[in-house]
Design a protein around this motif. Structure first.
Motif, PDB file in Angstrom:
ATOM      1  N   ALA A   2      -5.630  46.155  -8.808  1.00 45.52           N
ATOM      2  CA  ALA A   2      -4.765  45.713  -7.724  1.00 45.52           C
ATOM      3  C   ALA A   2      -3.312  45.652  -8.192  1.00 45.52           C
ATOM      4  N   ASN A   3      -2.397  46.002  -7.281  1.00 45.62           N
ATOM      5  CA  ASN A   3      -0.971  45.923  -7.591  1.00 45.62           C
ATOM      6  C   ASN A   3      -0.437  44.509  -7.480  1.00 45.62           C
ATOM      7  N   ASP A   7      -3.771  41.099  -3.271  1.00 42.05           N
ATOM      8  CA  ASP A   7      -4.709  42.142  -2.837  1.00 42.05           C
ATOM      9  C   ASP A   7      -6.150  41.798  -3.178  1.00 42.05           C
ATOM     10  N   LEU A   8      -6.362  40.700  -3.899  1.00 45.05           N
ATOM     11  CA  LEU A   8      -7.693  40.318  -4.360  1.00 45.05           C
ATOM     12  C   LEU A   8      -8.206  39.108  -3.579  1.00 45.05           C
TER      13      LEU A   8
END
Length: 208
Positions: A2-3, A7-8
């Motif tokens: 993930a960037n 996003d997690l």
């Protein structure tokens, strides 16, 4: 990969941050606690007494913002962190707060070691890194809320709630003397970035 921690899933992100903080010496042993909102009324928080360098997604509890009461345990036998009340107070007072990170850092303790008396705030240096807290003035006067450490952590939580309900803090962070910083943000990534920025600022103070 993930960037962004945003996003997690919340527990995945927090477990990753715990490993990162542990590696930096910010969550030695079982110290510190991390949380993120599950929804407006609940948040996930690390369980008490677990080594932060090896947390899994089951090492969290779901608690209520209103009173810190446990709603769900990732697995049987988990107890909520002693600082759950501080997290609950921050979420209750700041609807925009979506994540709250608390660590035990050496520089945080050193930054207050030479303070005289019992001030309620700590003046942060007017360095570029204060922009992490959306302070854009050329010569900023950023004040970090400072609280006294005490064995009764619930009392610290009550003091946080009382002070911040009267006047919102200038920046989204607080420091408990001889203990460590707590930082929050509108997302997990923002809280993480702000914790790093605050450590930079406190490191500068501690080195003077």
């Amino acid at each position: 990969m993930a960037n962004s921690f945003d996003d997690l899933p919340p527990r995945t992100a927090l477990a990753g941050i715990a490993r990162d903080f542990h590696a930096r010496g910010w969550m030695g042993g079982t110290a510190g606690n991390l949380s993120a909102r599950a929804d407006d009324a609940h948040f996930w928080i690390t369980a008490s007494g677990l080594p932060k360098g090896s947390l899994g997604e089951d090492d969290f509890l779901l608690v209520r913002v209103a009173d810190g009461g446990v709603v769900e345990r990732g697995r049987a036998g988990l107890a909520p962190s002693a600082e759950t009340g501080i997290h609950a107070a921050i979420y209750a007072l700041d609807p925009q707060a979506r994540a709250c990170l608390h660590g035990h850092t050496v520089v945080a303790c050193l930054a207050t070691a030479r303070l005289k008396g019992r001030p309620k705030t700590l003046r942060l240096p007017g360095l570029e890194m204060v922009k992490a807290f959306e302070i854009w003035e050329q010569h900023p006067k950023a004040e970090l809320a400072l609280f006294e450490n005490q064995p009764d952590v619930a009392r610290i939580a009550r003091e946080v709630r009382s002070r911040f309900s009267r006047r919102r803090p200038a920046i989204s962070a607080l420091l408990v003397r001889d203990h460590g910083p707590t930082v929050w943000g509108r997302g997990v990534q923002e809280a993480y970035n702000r914790f790093e920025a605050l450590d930079f600022l406190l490191s500068f103070l501690a080195s003077r």
